[in-house]
Design a protein around this motif. Sequence first.
Motif, short mmCIF file in Angstrom:
data_model
loop_
_atom_site.label_atom_id
_atom_site.label_comp_id
_atom_site.label_asym_id
_atom_site.label_seq_id
_atom_site.Cartn_x
_atom_site.Cartn_y
_atom_site.Cartn_z
N TYR A 9 0.77 -1.28 -0.22
CA TYR A 9 -0.04 -0.14 0.01
C TYR A 9 0.85 1.26 0.02
O TYR A 9 0.55 2.24 -0.83
CB TYR A 9 -1.03 -0.06 1.06
N SER A 65 -8.57 -4.69 -12.37
CA SER A 65 -7.21 -3.83 -12.76
C SER A 65 -6.25 -4.68 -11.85
O SER A 65 -5.23 -4.42 -12.09
CB SER A 65 -7.42 -2.45 -12.12
N ARG A 66 -6.63 -5.42 -10.94
CA ARG A 66 -5.69 -6.17 -9.95
C ARG A 66 -5.13 -7.52 -10.95
O ARG A 66 -4.15 -8.17 -10.04
CB ARG A 66 -6.31 -6.55 -8.88
N ARG A 70 -7.72 4.47 -0.09
CA ARG A 70 -6.99 3.80 -1.12
C ARG A 70 -7.58 3.77 -2.31
O ARG A 70 -8.72 3.65 -2.42
CB ARG A 70 -6.76 2.32 -0.61
N ASP A 109 2.91 -0.14 -11.24
CA ASP A 109 1.67 0.12 -10.45
C ASP A 109 0.77 -1.20 -10.63
O ASP A 109 0.43 -1.87 -9.39
CB ASP A 109 1.05 1.22 -10.98
N HIS A 110 0.97 -1.55 -11.70
CA HIS A 110 0.25 -2.73 -11.91
C HIS A 110 0.77 -4.19 -11.41
O HIS A 110 -0.03 -5.00 -10.85
CB HIS A 110 -0.03 -2.96 -13.54
N TYR A 116 -3.83 2.90 -14.67
CA TYR A 116 -3.28 1.96 -16.08
C TYR A 116 -4.51 1.49 -16.65
O TYR A 116 -4.50 0.69 -17.74
CB TYR A 116 -2.19 1.01 -15.72
N GLU A 165 0.06 -3.98 -7.81
CA GLU A 165 -1.33 -4.38 -7.62
C GLU A 165 -1.89 -5.72 -7.59
O GLU A 165 -2.32 -6.59 -6.84
CB GLU A 165 -1.94 -3.71 -8.71
N GLN A 170 2.06 1.76 -3.44
CA GLN A 170 0.92 2.21 -4.22
C GLN A 170 1.05 3.64 -4.05
O GLN A 170 0.91 4.46 -5.02
CB GLN A 170 -0.07 1.57 -3.96
#
Lengths: 466, 127
Positions: free
Chosen positions: A162, A228-229, B8, A189-190, B14, A193, A165
């Motif tokens: 976190y 997106s994760r 968060r 970032d990806h 993206y 994640e 992130q």
Amino acid sequence: MTLSSKIALALGVLSLLLAVWALLLARSRRTHIRRGKDLSAEAQAANSRAHAAEGRARTEVQNRQTAESRAQEVTTREAEILDEVRHLVSDRLPALALHLISSHHPVPGLLHKNLAGSEAARLLDAVPETVSGIVLKERRRIDAAARAALRGATQESQALSYRLQTNIVGLQHEFSAPPRLTQSLLESDHLNEQNLRLTQKSAIVCGGWPGHVRKDTYVSEVVSGASSRLRGFDRINIVSRLGLSNIGVVGRAAEPVAVVCAELMANALEHSRDDLMVEVGLIQTGNGSVCITIDDAGKGMTAEALARGRSLISGEQQEVMLLELGDPPSMGFAAIGRLVADYGLHVSIDTSSPYGGVRAVVSIPENLLTSIDEIATPPSVMAPQPAVAPQAHRRPTAADSPAPSPEPSGAAALPQRRRRFSATATNDESAAAPRPLNPEDTGAMWSDFQSGLTGDRSVTDSESTL
Amino acid sequence: MSRGQEQRRLLPAYLATGTSPGVGLSGTLDSLAALRASGMPLARYHTAVHQRVIELLTDGSLSVVELAGYLGLPVSVTLVLAEQLVTDGQLKATVPIPDALRASNDGRPSKEVLEEVLSGLHALLAA
């Protein structure tokens, strides 16, 4: 005396003699008989005595025989019990160990059926029971320790992710980042994640909580966020068929719903080919709940895997042990099960996907839904818009483009600008007219502007070109 | 993401650009470049945000910074979006005038240039 009298006398004497003799004979015979009787009685007594003796001898033999047979029995019983103990040690306990690992391994019973019901059999049967009790108890203890260790590690790792992130998002907001750098930031970032999803999933299986409470969040945002994760989220096609675009998930359930959706989508992506899309649909059902359907066109699941998955996601299993999840543990369904039990969602999986793969349905009950003020907090552009909403492709007419009127309604989520009015001017048939020359105008203006600058720097020149 | 900084973020940026590697991106586009749609249809690999960008730019032009404001995305990410669409042909970009930016105080147009613009606009209004 006459002769006749003499004869008669003689006859008389003779007959008397005969009588006497006969009498004597009779007496002697009687005594004989009496003596004979006595003798026979004696003989009988002797005989019976002999019989008794014989009987005693026979019972003695019998006794000896029974004693011998009992001794025989005892030795065979001993051999049998020894056999059973050997069987217990060499076959039954190893089989039990396998059975405790996987229940389809059979555990053999007693070797000698004639022992059934005896004390020895009871004791022999008690051994596997006791052993399995001890093993299961110890297994639970060790598993709980493993889960606690994993939970601690994952929660720390989650917290670090976190923080990472936060850093990455901060960098993305840096004004001057060139596109290359931005793209690698987005990639990082990806990756972060994805890592976050894995640690979060493990933490949940190990009894941790999803990590944070969100504010009330749009359903479409939750589902997009979930997608997106995952690696290959481009293959997830989310179509919102929600009648109302302002349906949200209450804050405390937002993250759990996202985790559940992410896991189901991850399964769908994993089990379908790289060029196949995963279709995700959002619908509101008649009873007020919102269903998220996730269809893949993959291989589908075997009946066994399906049954196992169903039992895990039902949330009815009180304690999920890492040992039961395989090596490496597949935690997706187990994590879903925990969230289902904790938050009252409903998840089902079956093989009735229209594409032949698996269809998973997440049902969010009405009590976990809320409506969100779309003006105060507009949904993100990255969330799928409801399929009915955007009519924004309408071209503005030449008439209404130069004269911007004040914002007519709050229907559109974003701050209004001239070109967005077309979205609300729906009844204008002339909207279908050929494209107005606006961009060209703008282009001309820009080029005028440019030529004005790049030409001579004199004010008169620029004025003359205009 | 736009709501509440203490929260968060749920939707990463993206999602807007997609994960395709940006090998073709030149990095020449400036955040002040004016963008407009070319009318070319979007391909299948474009995201919903690309679609949204085209919608916003169909009827006029916006600079990258303005676009970022409308999308609620970081400017750097919007710049990537714009570069992707310009590379693919769906957007046309008009680069800002280098002279105007170069002149004086760090990248901002000089007073003279602004005066020229003002007089140009006056002339337009008078016409």
